[in-house]
Structures are given as structure tokens and as C-alpha cells.
Design a protein around this motif. Structure first.
Motif, short mmCIF file in Angstrom:
data_model
loop_
_atom_site.label_atom_id
_atom_site.label_comp_id
_atom_site.label_asym_id
_atom_site.label_seq_id
_atom_site.Cartn_x
_atom_site.Cartn_y
_atom_site.Cartn_z
N ARG A 61 0.84 -1.20 0.00
CA ARG A 61 0.00 0.00 0.00
C ARG A 61 0.87 1.24 0.00
O ARG A 61 1.90 1.30 0.69
CB ARG A 61 -0.90 0.00 1.22
CG ARG A 61 -1.83 -1.19 1.24
CD ARG A 61 -2.59 -1.24 2.52
NE ARG A 61 -3.92 -0.70 2.28
CZ ARG A 61 -4.76 -0.41 3.23
NH1 ARG A 61 -4.43 -0.57 4.48
NH2 ARG A 61 -5.95 0.06 2.93
N THR A 67 -0.45 8.49 6.97
CA THR A 67 0.66 7.57 7.21
C THR A 67 1.96 8.34 7.35
O THR A 67 2.77 8.06 8.23
CB THR A 67 0.75 6.56 6.06
OG1 THR A 67 -0.50 5.91 5.91
CG2 THR A 67 1.82 5.53 6.32
N LEU A 113 3.21 0.03 13.63
CA LEU A 113 1.78 0.06 13.30
C LEU A 113 1.54 0.49 11.85
O LEU A 113 0.71 -0.09 11.15
CB LEU A 113 1.03 0.99 14.25
CG LEU A 113 0.86 0.50 15.68
CD1 LEU A 113 0.14 1.54 16.51
CD2 LEU A 113 0.11 -0.81 15.71
N VAL A 114 2.28 1.49 11.41
CA VAL A 114 2.13 1.95 10.03
C VAL A 114 2.57 0.87 9.06
O VAL A 114 1.92 0.62 8.04
CB VAL A 114 2.94 3.26 9.82
CG1 VAL A 114 3.09 3.58 8.35
CG2 VAL A 114 2.27 4.40 10.54
N THR A 115 3.65 0.20 9.37
CA THR A 115 4.16 -0.84 8.48
C THR A 115 3.20 -2.01 8.41
O THR A 115 2.96 -2.55 7.32
CB THR A 115 5.54 -1.30 8.96
OG1 THR A 115 6.40 -0.16 9.01
CG2 THR A 115 6.13 -2.33 8.02
N ARG A 117 0.04 -1.91 8.81
CA ARG A 117 -1.13 -1.44 8.06
C ARG A 117 -0.89 -1.49 6.55
O ARG A 117 -1.81 -1.71 5.78
CB ARG A 117 -1.46 -0.02 8.50
CG ARG A 117 -2.59 0.62 7.79
CD ARG A 117 -3.87 0.35 8.51
NE ARG A 117 -4.92 1.20 7.95
CZ ARG A 117 -5.95 0.72 7.28
NH1 ARG A 117 -6.09 -0.56 7.13
NH2 ARG A 117 -6.85 1.53 6.79
N ARG A 118 0.37 -1.31 6.14
CA ARG A 118 0.69 -1.28 4.71
C ARG A 118 0.97 -2.64 4.11
O ARG A 118 1.12 -2.77 2.91
CB ARG A 118 1.91 -0.38 4.48
CG ARG A 118 1.63 1.07 4.80
CD ARG A 118 2.80 1.96 4.51
NE ARG A 118 3.21 1.80 3.13
CZ ARG A 118 4.48 1.72 2.75
NH1 ARG A 118 5.45 1.77 3.63
NH2 ARG A 118 4.79 1.59 1.48
N ARG A 121 -2.98 -7.77 2.56
CA ARG A 121 -3.99 -8.48 3.34
C ARG A 121 -3.99 -9.95 2.95
O ARG A 121 -3.79 -10.31 1.80
CB ARG A 121 -5.38 -7.91 3.05
CG ARG A 121 -5.47 -6.44 3.33
CD ARG A 121 -6.03 -6.23 4.70
NE ARG A 121 -6.26 -4.81 4.90
CZ ARG A 121 -5.81 -4.17 5.94
NH1 ARG A 121 -5.10 -4.78 6.82
NH2 ARG A 121 -6.06 -2.89 6.08
#
Length: 151
Positions: A61, A67, A113-115, A117-118, A121
Motif C-alpha cells: 500500500r 501515514t 503500526l504503520v508498516t 497497516r501497509r 492483506r
């Protein structure tokens, strides 16, 4: 190929150095051992930062505005924590070392947390158990009831 070996090696080296600093500094018999014990969190922080970089290389992402803001805030926390630790050892009170380490860990947590999230999935597959009708009592069971399941 060098990057695939170098980054994990740096992370493992950070953990080993951190553990060695704890083992050497544990008795706290002199000032050097006290400093080693106080700063033993820094190589571990470095290892976590390298782990975040390894995870970030798998991210798919793109970076958005929020971000980037979270990453910059995390970097600010890390920089402020490192400055507090430097100041604590130069003219300031030594108790600020621990506050500085806390700020570094908060910044690393924001980056993690940012990593996460990226990252891509995973697709989830759900399995459902289909119950047999009670009206089909004469029908043969598809599973062979003569065999015992193996573990």
C-alpha cells in the motif's frame, strides 16, 4: 542478495549486543557496568527498527497523508528520545535516560503500526460444517467409518 542477508544479520547482531550488555552490566559494580545496563535497550531498539525496515520492504500500500504524518511523529519521538539520552549523559540528570528510551520505543511502535497497516492483506477461507438431514438415514456416509483417524 546482500540486502536479504545483511538486514536480518544486523537485527540478530542488535539482539546479541543488547543481551551481552545486560550480562556484562548486571552486577553494576562500577560506572561502566551501570552505563551498559542503562543503555542495553538501544541495540534492541536498533534491531526492532531493522525489523520494521524488513517488513516495510514487503509493503504494497502506498504512503498516504496520515501515514506520513504518523511516521514523522514517530521519527520525532525517536529523535527526541535520543536527544534526551544524550543530554542525560552530558549535563542533565541521569533519570532522563529511561524517559528517552521510552520515547524511542513509542516512535518504533508507531512505525510498526504503520508498516503492519501497509502489508498485503491475507485472504481468509472459511469452512462450514454441513449437517446431514435426518431424513436420509438410509444414505451411506461419505466418510469410511471403518478407519480410525490418524494423528
Amino acid at each position: 542478495m546482500l540486502r536479504t542477508i545483511l538486514l536480518p544479520a544486523l537485527a540478530v547482531a542488535g539482539v546479541i549486543v543488547s543481551v551481552a550488555m545486560v550480562v556484562i552490566g548486571y552486577p553494576e559494580a562500577n560506572g561502566v557496568q551501570t552505563v551498559l545496563l542503562e543503555l542495553s535497550s538501544l541495540p534492541l531498539s536498533f534491531a526492532v527498527a531493522v525489523g520494521i525496515v524488513i517488513l516495510d520492504r514487503r509493503a504494497v500500500r502506498p504512503l498516504g497523508r496520515r501515514t506520513r504524518r504518523v511516521l514523522l511523529t514517530g521519527l520525532g519521538f525517536i529523535a527526541l528520545g535520543l536527544l534526551m539520552m544524550m543530554w542525560a549523559y552530558l549535563p542533565g540528570p541521569r533519570e532522563l535516560v529511561h524517559v528517552g528510551q521510552l520515547l524511542v520505543w513509542i516512535g518504533l511502535f508507531a512505525g510498526l503500526l504503520v508498516t503492519i497497516r501497509r502489508l498485503p492483506r491475507r485472504r481468509f477461507t472459511s469452512y462450514h460444517v454441513v449437517e446431514r438431514d435426518t431424513g436420509d438415514e438410509g444414505a451411506e456416509d461419505p466418510a469410511d467409518s471403518g478407519q480410525t483417524p490418524s494423528l
